[in-house]
Write an enzyme that holds these catalytic residues in place. Structure first.
Site, PDB file in Angstrom:
ATOM      1  N   LYS A 125      45.819  42.920  42.782  1.00  0.00           N
ATOM      2  CA  LYS A 125      44.739  42.062  42.276  1.00  0.00           C
ATOM      3  C   LYS A 125      44.700  42.169  40.762  1.00  0.00           C
ATOM      4  O   LYS A 125      45.005  43.222  40.206  1.00  0.00           O
ATOM      5  CB  LYS A 125      43.396  42.548  42.836  1.00  0.00           C
ATOM      6  CG  LYS A 125      42.326  41.501  42.829  1.00  0.00           C
ATOM      7  CD  LYS A 125      42.392  40.661  44.084  1.00  0.00           C
ATOM      8  CE  LYS A 125      41.394  39.547  44.091  1.00  0.00           C
ATOM      9  NZ  LYS A 125      41.274  38.945  45.418  1.00  0.00           N
ATOM     10  N   ASP A 165      41.236  33.329  42.377  1.00  0.00           N
ATOM     11  CA  ASP A 165      40.094  34.058  42.960  1.00  0.00           C
ATOM     12  C   ASP A 165      38.873  33.500  42.221  1.00  0.00           C
ATOM     13  O   ASP A 165      38.963  32.405  41.632  1.00  0.00           O
ATOM     14  CB  ASP A 165      40.264  35.576  42.755  1.00  0.00           C
ATOM     15  CG  ASP A 165      39.321  36.400  43.637  1.00  0.00           C
ATOM     16  OD1 ASP A 165      39.623  36.593  44.825  1.00  0.00           O
ATOM     17  OD2 ASP A 165      38.259  36.856  43.148  1.00  0.00           O
TER      18      ASP A 165
END
Ligand code: GLU
Length: 444
Positions: A125, A165
């Site tokens: 991430k 995201d």
């Protein structure tokens, strides 16, 4: 280490000031502790100690020039958490509250989520404390270009494949990809969520929401029930809530609440195609105001500063951000007759909220429910490698199948008597797959 408390003390001492990361680790450790200790080979190989440590965390400076000609400096991150079952894979979040703790929790969760999808993807991430709200298109582009100027040397189609995201949608993925291509001189599937004319997969924008509803359908089937006629409250009005609202409405549910950072909307008439289209406009305008909805649709009521968890509903779905639903919210939901709470945002519930919901009603965690987004990213990677493009129907059918399989894994590992604990099911299913791969690859 003999107890979970001792193990968590070690995690906290090693990574202080990372509360979200501690929360995510503790949830997984509680689920897997027993089964892990039944496997002395895994304990000896220190799989648990290794799996909570990111393989690599990259932190970098992101300087850029705003529209006034002033220099701004943000911090960029990429946490490459685990590559046991495939290249690092996971989104990029641009949000002013992003810290290393946020991205470590997200990268950790992503590792198990990706394992559940059945596709060969590791976990990672990235992101930045950059706040996209109120920024011009030019500012967003310059920021993305600067961010990628450092990130590009750490990623690649077989190394690490980022995606969107919170705060990173199709536009940002476009700017990031453009800069990668310039620097690397490669046209390759290094990011997912790309535009449909240059390698993006069909259904990717809708995938997280569609997948969450497919998962919910599977849960309801175990109760001989369906979404038809259900009152559903969802949070957020971003990409995820948009996809969720669309599929729920298609299946005959009534979406009565959506929310923004300013408050929530109660719409007793339920959402329809026109209103869902308006959600999309709200999102792309970057105005970030749920109140715009009640300005346009006069029957809808706006509740400033409130969360949608106080409305009467059968099903609640968190679609905004971590820890957006706490124990008091769950108590209120239960009191108002809610029978199922699905986390669509990553770690949408605080630890005590998730535990209470799992005990009293049906609860399923984000790493299972929202895996449809990254699953279609995985399908985008396959299409890019094969230089092919599947139709909408093909991608949707594969997504549906993947969500069914994630539900089956949850049931397999989470069944206790005639109840399924979806938290345990998702954690044990994801953990065992990654842990087994790590065992087979030796100490690395
Ligand atoms: N950000 C999404 C998630 O939390 C999608 C990641 C991806 O497509 O790689 O799973």
């Amino acid at each position: 280490m003999k107890t979970i408390a001792e193990f968590m003390d070690m995690v906290k001492a090693k990574s202080p000031n990372e509360p979200e990361f501690h929360q995510a680790v503790e949830e997984v450790v509680e689920s897997i502790w027993e089964i892990y200790h039944q496997n002395p080979k895994m304990v000896k190989a220190k799989i648990l100690e290794r799996i909570i440590e990111p393989e690599r965390s990259i932190i970098f400076r992101v300087p850029w020039v705003d529209d006034k000609g002033e220099i701004q400096v943000n911090r960029g991150y990429r946490v490459q958490f685990n590559s046991a079952i495939g290249p690092y894979k996971g989104g990029i979040r641009f949000h002013p509250k992003v810290t290393l703790s946020t991205l470590k929790f997200l990268g950790f969760e992503q590792t198990f989520k990706n394992a559940l999808t059945t596709l060969p993807m590791g976990g990672g991430k990235g992101g930045s404390d950059f706040d996209p709200s109120g920024k011009s298109d030019g500012e967003i582009m310059r920021f993305c270009q600067s961010f990628m100027t450092e990130l590009f040397r750490h990623i690649g189609p077989d190394t690490d494949v980022p995606a969107g995201d919170i705060g990173v949608g199709g536009r940002e993925v476009g700017y990031l990809f453009g800069q990668y291509k310039r620097l690397a001189n490669h046209f390759t599937g290094v990011l997912t969520g790309k535009g449909q004319t240059w390698g993006g997969s069909k259904i990717r924008p809708e995938a997280t929401g569609f997948g969450a509803v497919y998962f919910g359908e599977e849960v309801l089937k175990t109760q001989n029930d369906s979404f038809k006629g259900k009152r559903v409250a969802i949070s957020g009005f971003g990409n995820v809530s948009w996809g969720t609202a669309m599929k729920l409405t298609e299946l005959g549910a009534k979406v009565v609440a959506i929310s923004g950072p300013d408050g929530y909307i109660l719409d007793e008439d339920g959402l329809d195609t026109d209103k869902i289209e308006f959600m999309l406009e709200m999102r792309s305008s970057g105005r970030n105001r749920a109140e715009d909805y009640s300005d346009k649709y006069k029957n809808a009521k706006f509740f400033a500063g409130k969360k949608p968890w106080e409305v009467k509903c059968d099903v609640a779905m968190t679609c905004a951000i971590q820890n957006e639903c706490n124990k008091e919210d769950v108590e209120l939901l239960i009191k108002n007759g809610c029978k199922m709470l699905l986390e669509v945002s990553n770690m949408g519930c605080t630890a005590d909220a998730a535990k209470l919901a799992a005990e009293k009603i049906i609860f399923a965690p984000g790493k299972a429910v929202n895996a449809g987004g990254v699953a279609v990213s995985g399908l985008e990677m396959s299409q890019n490698s094969g230089r092919i493009s599947w139709t909408e129907e093909e991608v949707d059918a594969k997504l549906h199948q993947i969500m069914k399989s994630i539900h089956e894994q949850c049931v397999k590992y989470g069944r206790k008597g005639d109840k399924v604990n979806y938290i345990n099911g998702a954690n044990v299913g994801g953990f065992m797959k990654v842990a087994t791969a790590m065992m087979e690859q030796g100490v690395c």
